[in-house]
Scaffold this motif. Structure first.
Motif, PDB file in Angstrom:
ATOM      1  N   SER A  19      27.910 -11.990  -2.879  1.00 26.74           N
ATOM      2  CA  SER A  19      27.459 -13.147  -3.672  1.00 26.74           C
ATOM      3  C   SER A  19      28.499 -13.535  -4.712  1.00 26.74           C
ATOM      4  O   SER A  19      28.726 -14.731  -4.958  1.00 26.74           O
ATOM      5  N   ALA A  20      29.143 -12.550  -5.320  1.00 26.42           N
ATOM      6  CA  ALA A  20      30.189 -12.850  -6.304  1.00 26.42           C
ATOM      7  C   ALA A  20      31.400 -13.492  -5.634  1.00 26.42           C
ATOM      8  O   ALA A  20      32.034 -14.386  -6.207  1.00 26.42           O
TER       9      ALA A  20
ATOM     10  N   ARG B 102      33.473 -20.876  -4.239  1.00 28.45           N
ATOM     11  CA  ARG B 102      32.898 -22.172  -4.583  1.00 28.45           C
ATOM     12  C   ARG B 102      33.561 -22.758  -5.827  1.00 28.45           C
ATOM     13  O   ARG B 102      33.846 -23.964  -5.886  1.00 28.45           O
ATOM     14  N   ASP B 103      33.837 -21.910  -6.808  1.00 27.08           N
ATOM     15  CA  ASP B 103      34.500 -22.378  -8.027  1.00 27.08           C
ATOM     16  C   ASP B 103      35.891 -22.929  -7.725  1.00 27.08           C
ATOM     17  O   ASP B 103      36.295 -23.962  -8.276  1.00 27.08           O
TER      18      ASP B 103
ATOM     19  N   THR C 275      39.802 -16.472 -12.459  1.00 28.48           N
ATOM     20  CA  THR C 275      38.699 -17.228 -11.862  1.00 28.48           C
ATOM     21  C   THR C 275      39.182 -18.152 -10.753  1.00 28.48           C
ATOM     22  O   THR C 275      40.369 -18.509 -10.677  1.00 28.48           O
TER      23      THR C 275
ATOM     24  N   THR D  38      30.604 -17.133  -4.950  1.00 25.24           N
ATOM     25  CA  THR D  38      30.689 -17.884  -6.202  1.00 25.24           C
ATOM     26  C   THR D  38      32.138 -18.173  -6.562  1.00 25.24           C
ATOM     27  O   THR D  38      32.480 -19.290  -6.984  1.00 25.24           O
ATOM     28  N   TRP D  39      32.999 -17.184  -6.392  1.00 24.29           N
ATOM     29  CA  TRP D  39      34.425 -17.372  -6.695  1.00 24.29           C
ATOM     30  C   TRP D  39      35.024 -18.459  -5.805  1.00 24.29           C
ATOM     31  O   TRP D  39      35.740 -19.349  -6.281  1.00 24.29           O
TER      32      TRP D  39
END
Length: 279
Positions: A183-184, A190-191, A140, A187-188
């Motif tokens: 989109s994934a 941003r995390d 992640t 998200t990655w």
């Protein structure tokens, strides 16, 4: 392709059919491996060997040196284990005033030359920071941010330490976008950024190339207001920037520096480099 053609009934026909199907499958596989972005396991480099700009020449090409824009810019360099022990005196004397050093990759690799490179650049007088080569298909974003901070990617307000960099670009080990949808991928990213800021108090710099960003994030515009841009383009100008950024903070313009490392321009005088270090 050898195809058995003797016999038209019984086992002979079965063998012929099976050989023909196998030959067709092999031909299709060979064609797929010639398509852009396809890579065999044998072609992939060793894990941990990735570095800034590794895919820029292959995907964006190599151009000329920057044109003289008359704007004040400050020369910098980025290095990894690829450069080994760096002669920082030579770089300093050539006009290099800031440096970024690869610290980590994924959650499985630490640069064995990090101490010599990170401390050496600091000791010679440079403003320096660390970068992380992202592998979004392995763990992640938060896990990789933690690994980065724990292994050299931290920050302190000493006027000489730049915020950490998320190096997010072409995957040298496989699929260009690491198997993620736009989109994934957003998200990655941003995390990673959220965890890095929570750990250090700073917004990380994003290093990327416009073509990769467009392909793999859908040209997402949501990070430009918070995260400085380090754009990679080996040409006479930085070209079109990713969505969300109206200007670049740093520009990597070549992978063939006059001494060692990739060379870069900071978009401003040395006091602006110091300002970024101070936050």
């Amino acid at each position: 392709m050898l195809v058995h053609r003797s016999g038209t009934t019984g086992i002979g026909r079965t063998i012929t059919t099976r050989w023909t199907v196998a030959g067709t499958l092999l031909a299709v596989l060979a064609l797929l491996l010639t398509l852009p972005g396809a890579a065999s396991a044998a072609d992939a480099p060793a894990r941990g060997s990735a570095r800034m700009g590794m895919g820029v020449v292959a995907h964006d090409g190599r151009g000329g040196l920057p044109r003289d824009s008359r704007a004040v810019q400050t020369e910098g360099v980025d290095v990894s284990s690829h450069q080994g022990n760096v002669d920082w005196s030579a770089l300093w004397n050539s006009g290099v005033k800031w440096a970024y050093v690869k610290a980590t990759e994924g959650t499985y690799y630490e640069n064995p030359y990090f101490a010599q490179q990170y401390n050496g650049s600091y000791n010679i007088g440079m403003i320096r920071g660390a970068y992380h080569f992202a592998t979004p298909d392995t763990t992640t974003g938060a896990a990789q941010a933690d690994f980065f901070v724990n292994n050299g990617g931290g920050w302190s307000r000493d006027g000489r330490t730049l915020p950490g960099v998320l190096d997010i670009e072409w995957n040298p080990y496989g699929d260009a976008c690491y198997g993620k949808s736009p989109s994934a991928m957003v998200t990655w990213i941003r995390d990673f950024l959220n965890r890095y800021k929570a750990r250090t108090g700073r917004d990380a710099v994003i290093y990327t190339a416009t073509s990769w960003w467009t392909q793999c994030t859908g040209n997402h515009s949501g990070f430009g207001a918070t995260n400085p841009l380090w754009v990679a383009r080996y040409n006479t100008t930085p070209g079109t920037l990713p969505a969300g950024w109206s200007y670049y903070t740093m520009w990597q313009y070549t992978s063939t520096g006059p001494i060692v490392g990739d060379h870069n321009k900071f978009n401003g005088a040395l006091d602006r480099v110091v300002a970024l270090a101070n936050g």
